[in-house]
Design an enzyme around this catalytic site. Structure first.
Site, PDB file in Angstrom:
ATOM      1  N   GLU A 195       9.199   3.915  -0.235  1.00  0.00           N
ATOM      2  CA  GLU A 195      10.078   4.197  -1.684  1.00  0.00           C
ATOM      3  C   GLU A 195       8.788   4.554  -2.711  1.00  0.00           C
ATOM      4  OE1 GLU A 195       9.339   1.139  -0.441  1.00  0.00           O
ATOM      5  OE2 GLU A 195       8.825  -0.267  -2.091  1.00  0.00           O
ATOM      6  N   CYS A 253       8.946  -3.592   4.383  1.00  0.00           N
ATOM      7  CA  CYS A 253       8.080  -4.742   4.050  1.00  0.00           C
ATOM      8  C   CYS A 253       8.512  -6.120   4.607  1.00  0.00           C
ATOM      9  CB  CYS A 253       7.622  -4.825   2.579  1.00  0.00           C
ATOM     10  SG  CYS A 253       5.978  -5.709   2.443  1.00  0.00           S
ATOM     11  N   HIS A 279       5.641   1.002   2.201  1.00  0.00           N
ATOM     12  CA  HIS A 279       6.282   0.980   1.160  1.00  0.00           C
ATOM     13  C   HIS A 279       6.785   2.535   0.858  1.00  0.00           C
ATOM     14  CE1 HIS A 279       7.097  -2.967  -0.372  1.00  0.00           C
ATOM     15  NE2 HIS A 279       5.843  -3.362  -0.083  1.00  0.00           N
TER      16      HIS A 279
END
Ligand SMILES: [Mn+2]
Length: 240
Positions: free
Chosen positions: A211, A108, A209
């Site tokens: 994660e 990001c 994202h």
């Protein structure tokens, strides 16, 4: 076996006097086989070489918008400004890790920092492009869209698929890519969702994202890539 140490950049709380970091970044690095360590940015720049000595690889994480003066534009009215201290520290940190060719993954805003550091520019507000895809989180809704990957890229190879479903929480994306970078991932509207510098051991970035989706193997894969290349590279150096 000793785990490779992965430095993780952090943000500040909106009150401005506390650091904050979503658990997901450190957890993703740990789940991928690395040892995560957070990096405070209110730190004198002269300490950066010693900080980087501690790491085998680095993860540049999300945050607010970079100052568009970095690419010769002025702030968009919808901008949410990054803490200038974070921007200054992380640009200096990136210069040091790039000098050492240390494995680097950006997520990001971390990806935006990598692009702008290399002289690239940003689309500051994607709705201005009038695309038919919503890339922003609206209320509690986190959109997902397809991402098409270059199967020859490092991230494409690590994921092993040419298309995945990614989450989307961003209002900016790379416009002109910086020096040495090439597109490796795109959304169906053509927005750049990832890039890499193929001349480095790893200098790769994604706009989504992963994660937050590590229960899905294709989203743990970029962190495994960072950890695995960091482990290999660290054999070539001895820690001080
Ligand atoms: Mn997106």
């Amino acid at each position: 076996m000793t785990r490779p140490v992965i430095g993780i950049t952090i943000d500040s709380h909106e009150d401005g006097d506390k650091y904050e970091s979503p658990f997901a970044y450190a957890t993703a690095v740990e789940r991928a086989g690395g040892l995560p360590l957070l990096i405070p940015y209110q730190t004198d720049l002269s300490l950066i070489p010693q900080i980087v000595d501690q790491f085998d690889g680095i993860l540049f994480t999300g945050g607010n918008d970079l100052d568009p003066a970095l690419y010769n534009q002025t702030w968009h009215p919808k901008a949410e400004h990054i803490d200038p201290a974070r921007q200054k520290f992380e640009l200096a940190l990136m210069a040091e890790v790039e000098r050492r060719r240390m494995p680097t993954l950006g997520v990001c805003m971390g990806s935006q920092l990598m692009n702008v550091y290399r002289g690239g520019s940003m689309h500051q507000f994607l709705p201005d492009l009038q695309s038919n895809i919503e890339h922003r989180k609206i209320g509690d809704q986190i959109p997902r869209h397809l991402v098409t990957l270059d199967p020859q890229s490092q991230i494409g190879q690590s994921i092993g698929k040419s298309q995945i479903s990614a989450n989307s929480y961003h209002k900016q994306a790379a416009d002109r890519l910086g020096r040495g970078l090439r597109v490796i991932a795109t959304a169906p509207d053509g927005v750049i969702e990832g890039f890499e510098d193929p001349s480095f051991p790893l200098f790769a970035a994604v706009q989504w994202h992963p994660e937050r989706l590590i229960g899905e193997p294709e989203h743990l894969a970029p962190f495994k890539l960072l950890v695995d290349i960091s482990a290999k590279q660290s054999h070539n150096h001895s820690h001080p």
